[in-house]
Scaffold this active site. Structure first.
Site, PDB file in Angstrom:
ATOM      1  N   TYR A  26      45.891   9.511  20.844  1.00 16.19           N
ATOM      2  CA  TYR A  26      45.994   9.941  22.248  1.00 16.19           C
ATOM      3  C   TYR A  26      44.925  10.956  22.585  1.00 16.19           C
ATOM      4  CZ  TYR A  26      48.989  13.730  20.320  1.00 16.19           C
ATOM      5  OH  TYR A  26      49.512  14.775  19.594  1.00 16.19           O
ATOM      6  N   ARG A  72      44.904  12.965   9.361  1.00 17.60           N
ATOM      7  CA  ARG A  72      44.768  13.351  10.767  1.00 17.60           C
ATOM      8  C   ARG A  72      43.318  13.639  11.100  1.00 17.60           C
ATOM      9  NH1 ARG A  72      49.611  17.760  10.491  1.00 17.60           N
ATOM     10  NH2 ARG A  72      48.091  19.171  11.365  1.00 17.60           N
TER      11      ARG A  72
HETATM   12  C1  LIG Z   1      51.467  15.536  12.737  1.00 21.19           C
HETATM   13  C2  LIG Z   1      52.481  16.205  13.620  1.00 21.19           C
HETATM   14  C3  LIG Z   1      52.450  15.999  14.995  1.00 21.19           C
HETATM   15  C4  LIG Z   1      53.387  16.606  15.841  1.00 21.19           C
HETATM   16  N1  LIG Z   1      53.350  16.370  17.171  1.00 21.19           N
HETATM   17  C5  LIG Z   1      54.296  16.912  17.973  1.00 21.19           C
HETATM   18  C6  LIG Z   1      54.305  16.681  19.383  1.00 21.19           C
HETATM   19  O1  LIG Z   1      53.422  16.030  19.932  1.00 21.19           O
HETATM   20  N2  LIG Z   1      55.314  17.223  20.107  1.00 21.19           N
HETATM   21  C7  LIG Z   1      56.301  17.990  19.554  1.00 21.19           C
HETATM   22  O2  LIG Z   1      57.214  18.437  20.268  1.00 21.19           O
HETATM   23  N3  LIG Z   1      56.313  18.250  18.230  1.00 21.19           N
HETATM   24  C8  LIG Z   1      55.331  17.744  17.430  1.00 21.19           C
HETATM   25  N4  LIG Z   1      55.340  18.014  16.101  1.00 21.19           N
HETATM   26  C9  LIG Z   1      56.326  18.971  15.585  1.00 21.19           C
HETATM   27  C10 LIG Z   1      55.874  20.394  15.898  1.00 21.19           C
HETATM   28  O3  LIG Z   1      54.556  20.587  15.434  1.00 21.19           O
HETATM   29  C11 LIG Z   1      56.801  21.420  15.261  1.00 21.19           C
HETATM   30  O4  LIG Z   1      58.137  21.086  15.548  1.00 21.19           O
HETATM   31  C12 LIG Z   1      56.520  22.822  15.800  1.00 21.19           C
HETATM   32  O5  LIG Z   1      55.157  23.175  15.659  1.00 21.19           O
HETATM   33  C13 LIG Z   1      57.384  23.839  15.089  1.00 21.19           C
HETATM   34  O6  LIG Z   1      57.097  25.125  15.595  1.00 21.19           O
HETATM   35  P1  LIG Z   1      57.749  26.416  14.933  1.00 21.19           P
HETATM   36  O7  LIG Z   1      57.266  27.551  15.758  1.00 21.19           O
HETATM   37  O8  LIG Z   1      59.195  26.207  14.720  1.00 21.19           O
HETATM   38  O9  LIG Z   1      57.113  26.481  13.471  1.00 21.19           O
HETATM   39  P2  LIG Z   1      55.614  26.738  13.012  1.00 21.19           P
HETATM   40  O10 LIG Z   1      54.650  26.212  13.997  1.00 21.19           O
HETATM   41  O11 LIG Z   1      55.525  26.239  11.616  1.00 21.19           O
HETATM   42  O12 LIG Z   1      55.461  28.327  13.024  1.00 21.19           O
HETATM   43  C14 LIG Z   1      56.044  29.138  12.045  1.00 21.19           C
HETATM   44  C15 LIG Z   1      55.350  30.502  12.061  1.00 21.19           C
HETATM   45  O13 LIG Z   1      56.041  31.367  11.185  1.00 21.19           O
HETATM   46  C16 LIG Z   1      55.115  32.044  10.356  1.00 21.19           C
HETATM   47  N5  LIG Z   1      55.817  32.375   9.110  1.00 21.19           N
HETATM   48  C17 LIG Z   1      56.195  31.531   8.132  1.00 21.19           C
HETATM   49  N6  LIG Z   1      56.832  32.183   7.146  1.00 21.19           N
HETATM   50  C18 LIG Z   1      56.848  33.496   7.520  1.00 21.19           C
HETATM   51  C19 LIG Z   1      57.367  34.674   6.919  1.00 21.19           C
HETATM   52  N7  LIG Z   1      58.013  34.643   5.743  1.00 21.19           N
HETATM   53  N8  LIG Z   1      57.219  35.856   7.559  1.00 21.19           N
HETATM   54  C20 LIG Z   1      56.579  35.912   8.777  1.00 21.19           C
HETATM   55  N9  LIG Z   1      56.068  34.814   9.398  1.00 21.19           N
HETATM   56  C21 LIG Z   1      56.205  33.620   8.762  1.00 21.19           C
HETATM   57  C22 LIG Z   1      53.979  31.075  10.176  1.00 21.19           C
HETATM   58  O14 LIG Z   1      52.773  31.734   9.808  1.00 21.19           O
HETATM   59  C23 LIG Z   1      53.899  30.435  11.563  1.00 21.19           C
HETATM   60  O15 LIG Z   1      53.076  31.167  12.440  1.00 21.19           O
HETATM   61  C24 LIG Z   1      54.394  17.428  15.267  1.00 21.19           C
HETATM   62  C25 LIG Z   1      54.421  17.659  13.885  1.00 21.19           C
HETATM   63  C26 LIG Z   1      53.481  17.064  13.064  1.00 21.19           C
HETATM   64  C27 LIG Z   1      53.538  17.309  11.574  1.00 21.19           C
END
Ligand SMILES: Cc1cc2nc3c(=O)[nH]c(=O)nc-3n(C[C@H](O)[C@H](O)[C@H](O)COP(=O)(O)OP(=O)(O)OC[C@H]3O[C@@H](n4cnc5c(N)ncnc54)[C@H](O)[C@@H]3O)c2cc1C
Length: 436
Positions: free
Chosen positions: A234, A202
């Site tokens: 993009y 990336r």
């Molecule tokens: C290359 C790439 C491109 C992407 N592009 C897109 C896009 O354009 N559009 C889209 O909709 N999705 C996209 N996605 C998917 C998207 O990034 C994820 O689905 C989204 O960020 C998930 O968010 P989340 O809050 O569930 O998890 P995360 O963003 O992983 O957040 C989890 C949080 O929990 C915390 N945490 C973890 N374990 C613990 C613990 N034990 N105790 C306390 N805190 C903890 C972490 O520190 C973190 O802050 C992409 C993914 C990738 C890999």
């Protein structure tokens, strides 16, 4: 303090990523007491581009109607005068990019009702956090253990602190402690994320650098398709930067046990695209990427999103391949539906009643609405990967066949959803408990 009666309800959200923050925004807006526990010492500052699709944009605006006006200021689509309702334009990764093929000029997909927009992740997170009182967020709190008692959830953190909540929501991402708590007793083989046979390199570069390599091709978001390799580009940062991914379909297992990224040498990274007829421009682009292989992992099967007083949202529930750019959008839908369910419980009229029956009905409603839809996205994202890598059994290496899929309603079910109806279905069980 959390308690087991409706009037004392307190929600613990574990994780302050996009989805945990969206849930916090929703609960805050509706006046439901909550605390966010985040392992990191501050809000995340890593990441590149993100876009949510019309369903994700809608979910966010339903969670907090003030969000979109801020979001629109940091978003960018394509460079004008390109039509903004193109989602992506497809070209080839091979030498010449397919610019002389008969399909060229008609190789974009999208929807007349969707204006494409993407932003830098940091900008999105900054807007989200501006809606959440900082005193409700506890940083440096890494959850290590969860215990469910008949009337509460007990959370233990790495620093030894112990907290209690009436309900707990795991928004702790792909390697989720909360997922383990929910699934290990009944489905131990579904706990760990599975390597999705794909990794990527990336990068984010200035538009001047990008133009020097790709010229006007940067104006419109692109997916470059090829045999076991593909590339996505993009605009982000108001058009000042180009976000890119160069992706590899892998036929070997992921080597590292406990890490989803692997530092490699510059030469190894470049060799990944050599000898495949890939257009020279991609080598120049690749040379700007960090030499880090980002393994793409997903949760293939998830039999439930809840157990007792604990539920999952976002990647902890349904991490998927990124090729439909829909993972976060699905998480935003989770946050919308669940914040409404929890608000319905908190606002139930009999304030002295125990929570158990309400939670049980509410989580069952949430699971029944969200799990099938997120699972479908997961499956379609896998199919999309196969199409981009020219490995799909139906579309093979034919750009025309891929376009025929993507231009004929591939995204409609995902993008255009009656989210109000989802909320109504999810809260029905809570209403039944209220009315008994
Ligand atoms: C290359 C790439 C491109 C992407 N592009 C897109 C896009 O354009 N559009 C889209 O909709 N999705 C996209 N996605 C998917 C998207 O990034 C994820 O689905 C989204 O960020 C998930 O968010 P989340 O809050 O569930 O998890 P995360 O963003 O992983 O957040 C989890 C949080 O929990 C915390 N945490 C973890 N374990 C613990 C613990 N034990 N105790 C306390 N805190 C903890 C972490 O520190 C973190 O802050 C992409 C993914 C990738 C890999």
């Amino acid at each position: 303090m959390a308690g087991d009666e409706i009037k004392d309800m307190h929600v613990a959200i574990v994780g302050a990523g996009i989805v945990g923050l969206a849930l916090a925004m929703g609960l805050h807006k509706k006046g439901v007491p909550f605390t966010v526990y985040e392992a990191a010492s501050g809000y995340s500052t890593v990441g590149a581009g993100i876009g949510f699709g019309p369903n994700g944009d809608l979910a966010l605006s339903m969670i907090e109607e003030g969000f979109l006006s801020h979001y629109e200021r940091v978003c960018v689509g394509h460079k004008p005068p390109a039509p903004q309702n193109i989602y992506y334009e497809g070209l080839l990764l091979e030498d010449g990019l397919g610019l002389k093929e008969s399909w060229y000029g008609n190789s974009s997909w999208g929807h007349p009702d969707y204006i494409r927009r993407a932003a830098h992740r940091n900008a999105v997170l900054q807007i989200m956090t501006s809606f959440i009182p900082i005193e409700k967020v506890r940083f440096s709190k890494r959850l290590t253990d969860v215990e469910q008692l008949p009337d509460k959830v007990v959370l233990t953190f790495a620093d030894g602190e112990v907290a209690e909540a009436s309900v707990m929501i795991g928004a702790d991402g792909i390697k989720s402690v909360v997922r383990e708590h929910i699934l290990k007793p009944s489905h131990p083989n579904q706990v760990d994320p599975v390597y999705a046979d794909s990794y990527c390199y990336r990068g984010v570069i200035s538009i001047a650098e990008a133009k020097e390599i790709l010229g006007d091709l940067t104006d419109v978001a692109k997916m470059y398709l090829g045999d076991h390799r593909c590339c996505v580009t993009y605009l982000i940062s108001g058009g000042a930067e180009l976000n890119f991914l160069l992706c590899v379909a892998d036929d070997k297992p992921w080597e590292l046990k406990n890490a989803v990224s692997q530092k490699v040498s510059y030469e190894t990274m470049m060799a990944d695209f050599k000898g495949r007829g890939v257009d020279d421009r991609f080598f120049r682009l690749l040379s700007k990427a960090n030499p880090i292989k980002w393994g793409l992992f997903h949760h293939r099967d998830t039999s439930t999103y809840y157990r007792g007083r604990v539920a999952l949202v976002g990647d902890s529930a349904h991490a998927s391949l990124p090729f439909q750019a829909a993972g976060a959008g699905q998480g935003l839908e989770d946050a919308l539906v669940l914040s409404n369910v929890l608000a319905e419980i908190f606002n139930a009229p009999k304030k002295d009643e125990p929570l158990e029956a309400y939670i049980s009905a509410g989580f069952a409603g949430y699971d029944s609405v969200r799990r099938p839809r997120a699972q479908r996205q997961h499956e379609r994202a896998q199919e999309m990967a196969l199409m981009l890598y020219f490995q799909h059994p139906e579309t093979g290496a034919s750009m025309e066949k891929v376009l025929n899929q993507l231009q004929n309603g591939w995204f409609d079910w995902l993008w255009f959803r009656d989210l109000n109806a989802d909320i109504q279905t999810a809260v029905r069980g809570v209403h039944e408990v209220i009315n008994t």
